[in-house]
Write a protein that holds these residues in place. Structure first.
Motif, PDB file in Angstrom:
ATOM      1  N   ASP A 192       0.871  -1.172   0.000  1.00 26.99           N
ATOM      2  CA  ASP A 192       0.000   0.000   0.000  1.00 26.99           C
ATOM      3  C   ASP A 192       0.913   1.228   0.000  1.00 26.99           C
ATOM      4  N   LEU A 193       1.075   1.831  -1.165  1.00 26.32           N
ATOM      5  CA  LEU A 193       2.003   2.954  -1.295  1.00 26.32           C
ATOM      6  C   LEU A 193       1.508   4.207  -0.596  1.00 26.32           C
ATOM      7  N   ASP A 194       0.237   4.216  -0.212  1.00 27.14           N
ATOM      8  CA  ASP A 194      -0.314   5.378   0.497  1.00 27.14           C
ATOM      9  C   ASP A 194      -0.252   5.203   2.010  1.00 27.14           C
ATOM     10  N   ALA A 195       0.243   4.071   2.483  1.00 22.64           N
ATOM     11  CA  ALA A 195       0.297   3.809   3.917  1.00 22.64           C
ATOM     12  C   ALA A 195       1.293   4.758   4.597  1.00 22.64           C
ATOM     13  N   LYS A 196       0.988   5.083   5.845  1.00 25.25           N
ATOM     14  CA  LYS A 196       1.828   5.994   6.616  1.00 25.25           C
ATOM     15  C   LYS A 196       2.168   5.385   7.971  1.00 25.25           C
ATOM     16  N   VAL A 197       3.271   5.845   8.526  1.00 25.92           N
ATOM     17  CA  VAL A 197       3.635   5.471   9.890  1.00 25.92           C
ATOM     18  C   VAL A 197       3.895   6.733  10.686  1.00 25.92           C
ATOM     19  N   MET A 198       3.790   6.615  11.987  1.00 25.61           N
ATOM     20  CA  MET A 198       4.070   7.730  12.887  1.00 25.61           C
ATOM     21  C   MET A 198       5.360   7.414  13.632  1.00 25.61           C
ATOM     22  N   SER A 199       6.404   8.135  13.324  1.00 27.95           N
ATOM     23  CA  SER A 199       7.701   7.875  13.943  1.00 27.95           C
ATOM     24  C   SER A 199       7.718   8.400  15.378  1.00 27.95           C
TER      25      SER A 199
END
Length: 247
Positions: A192-199
């Motif tokens: 999923d190229l639109d996926a995000k993470v919160m660092s």
């Protein structure tokens, strides 16, 4: 009589499975990214004079509570919280690809980036290997970058790979005994190229301890009911045998 005994034993087995599941959830209440196990009970179908053999006989089926846990800030650079409904791809113990929400990452002595429970993190071409570095960073899109030893501070960080973030929408997935998500029957989930993470943050376990304790008490009471039913079946059988001896 046989039906009564069968019903009681099936109920006892189901309650024992449920108790083990609840106990496992309580034990993992503080495990990063843990999704609680859930027990469902299949309907018992009676057809004609007997049980429909094509239907599950009230066996318990373990599923997973897919609601997200609370996200807490840690400030640690290798901690990532996977946002939305996405999953982080890892390499399972058998070498297959599996998925987790656990984001407390670390660099193993071998240089492999792995989760806190020791599963190698997958990148674009397999497990991510981190070269020697002074600093490591993970961007919002999952890009992993490092500052090589002795690098010029004015130079941008060196990109080494990108976390493989996936979506399980439209896929038949199941939670395994290793607490990882697997594609039922094998296979892998698409990127999923639109996926995000919160660092600098972590998703906590989604286990509600208060509810789990209530469930444990209710399950214990249900177990006692099934045990009493089995005891009553024994008493009825003994009474029938006594009548036959009298005759």
């Amino acid at each position: 009589m046989d039906r009564l005994v069968y019903t009681a034993l099936s109920g006892l087995k189901g309650q024992m499975d449920a108790q083990a599941t609840i106990a496992n959830n309580i034990a993992n209440a503080s495990t990063i990214g843990y999704r609680a196990d859930r027990v469902n009970f299949d309907r018992l179908i009676v057809k004609g004079d007997g049980f429909d053999s094509r239907q599950p006989n009230a066996e318990s089926v373990v599923d997973m509570d897919r609601r997200a846990g609370a996200i807490v800030q840690t400030g640690r650079g290798l901690d990532v919280a996977i946002t939305g409904d996405n999953w982080l791809a890892v390499q399972a113990a058998d070498g297959s690809e599996a998925y987790t929400r656990r984001g407390d990452l670390r660099v193993a002595p071998s240089g492999v980036l792995e989760t806190g429970d020791g599963f190698p993190v997958m990148g674009s071409g397999g497990p991510i290997t981190v070269p020697p570095h002074d600093k490591i960073m993970i961007a919002e899109d999952g890009t992993v970058s490092i500052v090589p030893p002795g690098a010029d501070p004015s130079q941008p960080p060196q990109v080494i790979d990108r976390l493989k973030l996936t979506s399980d929408k439209g896929s038949d997935t199941v939670k395994g005994l290793d607490n990882l998500l697997h594609v039922r029957g094998g296979g892998v989930l698409p990127d999923d190229l639109d996926a995000k993470v919160m660092s600098g943050a972590l998703e906590q376990s989604n286990v509600n301890l208060t509810q789990a304790l209530v469930d444990m008490i209710e399950n214990q009471r249900s177990y006692e009911v099934q045990a009493n039913l089995l005891k009553e079946a024994k008493n009825m059988d003994e009474s029938s045998a006594s009548l036959m001896r009298v005759g």
